[in-house]
Design an enzyme around this catalytic site. Structure first.
Site, short mmCIF file in Angstrom:
data_model
loop_
_atom_site.label_atom_id
_atom_site.label_comp_id
_atom_site.label_asym_id
_atom_site.label_seq_id
_atom_site.Cartn_x
_atom_site.Cartn_y
_atom_site.Cartn_z
N ASP A 1 32.93 -12.99 -1.13
CA ASP A 1 32.19 -13.90 -0.85
C ASP A 1 32.46 -15.19 -1.71
OD1 ASP A 1 30.74 -12.89 1.10
OD2 ASP A 1 28.78 -12.65 0.08
N LYS B 1 30.82 -17.97 2.73
CA LYS B 1 30.09 -18.73 3.31
C LYS B 1 29.44 -19.82 2.43
CE LYS B 1 29.45 -15.79 7.35
NZ LYS B 1 29.82 -14.41 6.90
N MET C 1 18.11 -20.18 -0.36
CA MET C 1 18.86 -21.13 0.52
C MET C 1 17.70 -22.07 0.88
SD MET C 1 21.13 -18.55 2.63
CE MET C 1 19.78 -17.34 2.82
#
Length: 251
Positions: A35, A56, A169
């Protein structure tokens, strides 16, 4: 050949928070799919492995999940030890189930290796237990984010029902988060703290009240950050500017 795919948690950032099992698997790995937020020193443990970035980040070019799924299946047919290295814990907002389902359908062996999730590292950074006798008896982990084609979900209900909450997030949606919670009855004085780069040398803690969340979130946060909400964070102090070194990690 049919190898084994290990879905490994890289932890919140600091390489020395990696589990022993994870470290040993990285040393044995033939190939590692990693990641975006994995620390370079953590990745360095996989000295003999081929390393492929599949991370991502919001607002940036990302590897499609279906492509990652296929690469894992293909890699297991060529290599004995395949590591899918995910930030935090693979099973918490890591899309691990999609990879597990693909591996299962292809008859590929897999194992999940847990990691320390960001919420725990962030709460440790401010020295506050997420649970506390008489004050916090439950914890919710939520995200307001929805993927393309997904239905909206009532994340706010979980926040309002919990004594302590970690919002993943969410910094980019701080204004919407505050407006939604306030409109649904949350106190404007509800304590919270934003932790940026939890567990790393350039870690920052930004305490606030719910009404001030949009203003605080707009204050130059460049690294990965998490919002912790609840009365347990009422006495958290901000990181002094002099205590924050020049950023040593790309956002």
């Amino acid at each position: 050949m049919s190898g084994t795919v290990y879905l490994v948690g890289a932890g919140p950032g600091a390489p020395d928070l990696l589990t022993l099992r994870a470290a040993r698997l990285l040393e044995r790995a033939d190939i590692v799919f990693y990641d975006a937020l994995v620390h370079p020193d953590t990745l360095g443990l996989a000295a003999r492995a081929e390393k492929i970035a599949v991370g991502k980040r919001c607002g940036r070019h990302s590897t499609a999940q279906r492509f990652i799924n296929k690469r894992l299946v293909d890699a297991a047919q060529k290599h004995a030890v395949v590591v899918r290295l995910k930030g935090g814990d693979p099973l918490l907002f890591g899309r691990a189930q999609e990879e597990i389902d693909e591996l299962d359908a292809a008859g590929i062996r897999f194992e999940v290796v847990p990691g320390i999730t960001a919420a725990l590292a962030a709460s440790a950074a401010v020295g506050r237990s997420m649970t506390r006798r008489g004050l916090s008896r439950n914890v919710a982990f939520v995200t307001p984010r929805t993927g393309a084609g997904e239905q909206n979900h009532d994340w706010a209900q979980a926040v309002l029902a919990a004594d302590t909450c970690a919002i993943y997030m969410g910094v980019g949606q701080a204004a919407a988060i505050a407006a939604t919670l306030l409109a649904r009855g949350a106190s404007s004085d509800l304590p919270l703290v934003i932790i940026e780069n939890a567990s790393l040398p350039d870690e920052r803690r930004l305490p606030a009240r719910l009404a001030d969340l949009p203003l605080v979130a707009a204050g130059g946060i460049a690294g990965p950050a998490i919002i912790l909400i609840g009365e347990v964070y009422a006495q958290v102090s901000a990181t002094p500017a002099a205590a924050v070194p020049e950023r040593s990690r790309a956002a």
